[in-house]
Design a protein around this motif. Structure first.
Motif, short mmCIF file in Angstrom:
data_model
loop_
_atom_site.label_atom_id
_atom_site.label_comp_id
_atom_site.label_asym_id
_atom_site.label_seq_id
_atom_site.Cartn_x
_atom_site.Cartn_y
_atom_site.Cartn_z
N SER A 158 27.55 27.05 40.40
CA SER A 158 28.74 27.01 40.75
C SER A 158 29.18 28.43 41.11
CB SER A 158 29.70 26.58 40.03
OG SER A 158 29.79 27.29 38.70
N ILE A 159 28.71 29.50 40.46
CA ILE A 159 28.97 30.83 40.74
C ILE A 159 28.13 31.23 42.09
CG2 ILE A 159 28.49 33.01 39.98
CD1 ILE A 159 30.56 31.82 38.25
N GLY B 217 30.17 32.06 45.69
CA GLY B 217 29.99 33.53 46.15
C GLY B 217 29.27 33.80 47.29
N SER B 218 28.61 32.41 47.80
CA SER B 218 27.37 32.59 48.83
C SER B 218 28.13 33.11 50.22
CB SER B 218 26.57 31.42 48.98
OG SER B 218 27.44 30.24 49.36
N PHE C 160 34.97 39.69 47.24
CA PHE C 160 35.05 38.41 47.88
C PHE C 160 34.19 37.40 46.88
CE2 PHE C 160 38.04 39.36 51.02
CZ PHE C 160 38.68 38.13 51.14
N PHE C 161 32.69 37.95 46.60
CA PHE C 161 31.96 37.40 45.79
C PHE C 161 32.43 37.07 44.51
CE2 PHE C 161 28.72 36.83 42.91
CZ PHE C 161 27.38 36.02 43.59
N PHE D 129 33.79 28.25 40.03
CA PHE D 129 33.52 27.53 38.75
C PHE D 129 34.69 26.92 38.23
CE2 PHE D 129 33.92 28.11 34.27
CZ PHE D 129 32.88 27.33 33.80
N ARG D 130 35.96 27.46 38.32
CA ARG D 130 37.13 27.00 37.72
C ARG D 130 37.35 25.50 38.45
NH1 ARG D 130 38.55 29.40 33.05
NH2 ARG D 130 38.60 31.65 33.32
N SER D 131 37.13 25.42 39.50
CA SER D 131 37.44 23.90 40.35
C SER D 131 36.25 23.13 39.68
CB SER D 131 36.99 24.10 41.77
OG SER D 131 37.95 25.05 42.22
#
Length: 592
Positions: free
Chosen positions: A522-523, A527-528, A566-567, A575-577
């Protein structure tokens, strides 16, 4: 409730501190009012190549007319960070007093001074000045190419010796001023080894109905690079369409597949139960990933950066932050980063302590260096390049000492304080299902279900929604247009919404194939989009007229920091979502 009260208290403390620090920054700046004939000082600032906005030098590095005693103007931290170096001039531009062919100075230019001017003219150097806090630009000279003549002669260099100022006023206030380097008053310095030049200037005053409060609007519209209002609208519509489509797919996911999964799981039918893939990994989804301290450090730093961005928007919306003031945004970023340090420490530690009782100190340390470390290294490299080129972007030693002391004396204790508060008010995470001792084996996955495939999907979809607005943002930052916050606000809003939607959808797809290693993924997929943004930076540079080692270093280093920030922010949002989504579906299973 204890965590919420701590966050509210920190936010109130931050707002009180900002009111004490920024009492002078208001939406209308200062109401400069003058009587006819009052002296309004004109300050010289910088010179530099037109195509390289980061390559700037002090105005009197070129042999212009200058006072006997050059007095630098006292500058704020943000002005120094921006590379502004204002000094006094010989121009005498009194309020509402017209002047024609006023003598500035008579100057005898030697060979080395002529060579400096010729080099500047060939690189299309401009000069920048400030009059009543209004920026104005003009060119030093012009170069004519004589290749068409076929006689083998080189280019001809003309030095402008007259500047025409056109000023507008409304009542007793200056509304606008422009500078024109008159090509009809130019001297040929091509083959000269010594020449006497008489520098002059004129100023015309005219009345206007424009209001003082709106006098800076033209600087947010004008740009060296193309930015079109039609593109803004198309970008907005494009982003909305992509968000609506993804939202529709997510609703379909919840209303049909996920709801049916929960029904089949609660029915007790073993045959139907086998169809619910994500229920088999209920004992592994809440297993902490490897390098948990680093993971929590990313969450803490990302939350801090998101908080800084939100504070900038809130203060600008309520008129506390004046974006047209020189260096205001740079000063605000430095101060906000220092004052929001406890947010990074608190978020990193509070999440880490939900799973571990010891080792939280490492989280605090990592949250303090994840962003500031690359920032420090990058700024040292750029400052070394600036010093070697004697550019105004080189930070004075005193400014470096102030920033380092402020971070050491204020930010580090606040970071530690946030970590202590996170540890003190920690709470144990109650997983909906017990975590198994041994992790479940993950089946073979197609490339689209693995980390690189999901990064490609999430990054490409988000990037396609913001690419047009990103172009306008770059055209603003890397030209001479004044940067305001709405474009960054729109960019951030779109990315946050898209990242949340894509993260939830891709997490469900991942769990449906019994792949429980979703934490780090998710990280990376969140950030991709920053990787695509940096790729667009390379494309943007290749299509621009920027050149030279110094400008290239500043362009790529600054954009690296921009994309890296921004990443971290979008990785945190992602991740929080997913975290909320995973908790929701397994709590629903538990309640069934």
């Amino acid at each position: 409730m204890g965590q919420i009260s701590i966050l509210i208290s920190l936010f109130i403390l931050l707002l009180v501190t900002l009111n004490l620090i920024f009492p002078q920054i208001t939406a209308s700046s200062f109401d400069h009012r003058y009587s006819v004939g009052d002296n309004v000082p004109l300050f010289a600032n910088i010179v530099g190549p037109l195509n390289n906005p980061s390559e700037t030098y002090q105005c009197y590095d070129l042999p212009f007319c200058h006072p006997d005693k050059v007095i630098p103007k006292k500058e704020t931290l943000g002005e120094v960070l921006n590379g502004d170096r204002l000094t006094n001039t010989l121009y005498n531009l009194n309020f509402r007093e017209d002047k024609v062919d006023q003598l500035l100075c008579n100057k005898n230019l030697k060979l080395d001074e002529i060579t400096k001017f010729k080099t500047a003219i060939s690189a299309e150097y401009y000069f920048q000045m400030y009059y009543d806090n209004l920026p104005l630009w003009g060119f030093i000279g012009k170069m004519e190419d004589n290749n068409w003549a076929g006689d083998g002669s080189g280019p001809t260099y003309y030095l402008f010796k007259h500047v025409q100022f056109d000023a507008l006023y409304n009542g007793d206030q200056v509304i606008e001023i422009r500078a024109f380097s008159d090509p009809n008053h130019a001297v040929d310095i091509t083959d000269k080894t010594e020449i006497d030049v008489t520098f002059t200037y004129s100023i015309n005053w005219n009345s206007t109905t424009s209001e003082y409060n709106s006098r800076m609007n033209k600087y947010s519209k004008a740009s060296l690079l193309p930015t079109q209002r039609q593109i803004h609208w198309f970008s907005f519509i494009n982003s909305v369409v992509i968000i609506v489509l993804l939202l529709g797919l997510l609703i379909l996911l919840f209303m049909r597949h996920l709801k049916n999964d929960l029904k089949r799981f609660s029915s007790g039918d073993e045959e139907q139960d086998k169809e619910v893939g994500w229920k088999y990994v209920h004992g592994d989804v809440f297993r902490c990933p490897s390098r948990m301290a680093l993971f929590c450090g990313i969450l803490g730093t990302g939350t801090q950066l998101l908080t800084i961005l939100c504070l900038l928007f809130v203060l600008a919306f309520f008129g506390v932050l004046y974006p047209y003031g020189r260096g205001v945004i740079s000063t605000s970023l430095v101060i906000f980063f220092i004052l929001t340090a406890p947010i990074a420490g608190y978020n990193a530690t509070s999440f880490f302590c939900q799973f571990y009782e010891t080792g939280w100190e490492k989280c605090v340390l990592l949250s303090g260096i994840i962003f500031i470390g690359p920032l420090f290294i990058t700024m040292c490299i750029l400052n070394t390049i600036s010093i070697s080129n004697e550019a105004t972007t080189a930070l004075p030693f005193g400014t470096i000492v102030v920033i380092v002391l402020a971070y050491t004396i204020i930010a580090i204790p606040l970071l530690a304080f946030g970590g202590i508060m996170g540890y003190r008010f920690r709470s144990k995470f109650q997983a909906p299902s017990a975590t198994k001792v041994s992790p479940r084996e993950i089946p073979m996955l197609s490339w689209s279900r693995k980390t690189p495939g999901q990064m490609l999907i999430a990054g490409l979809l988000s990037f396609s929604a913001i690419v047009l607005e990103l172009h306008n943002l770059f055209a603003t930052v890397w030209s001479y247009k004044v940067l305001t916050l709405p474009s960054i606000l729109f960019l951030t809003y779109v990315l946050v919404v898209l990242t949340s939607l894509l993260s939830v959808g891709l997490t469900y797809i991942q769990l449906a194939v019994e792949d429980h290693q979703w934490w780090w993924r998710s990280i990376w997929r969140g950030g991709s989009v920053a990787i695509f943004m940096f790729g667009y930076c390379i494309y943007f540079y290749s299509k621009s007229n920027m050149n030279g080692f110094m400008q290239s270093a500043f362009f790529f280093c600054y954009n690296f920091l921009f994309c890296y920030a921004f990443f971290l922010m979008l990785a945190t949002v992602s991740f929080r979502s997913s975290w909320l989504f995973v908790q929701h579906i397994y709590n629903a299973v538990k309640s069934e």
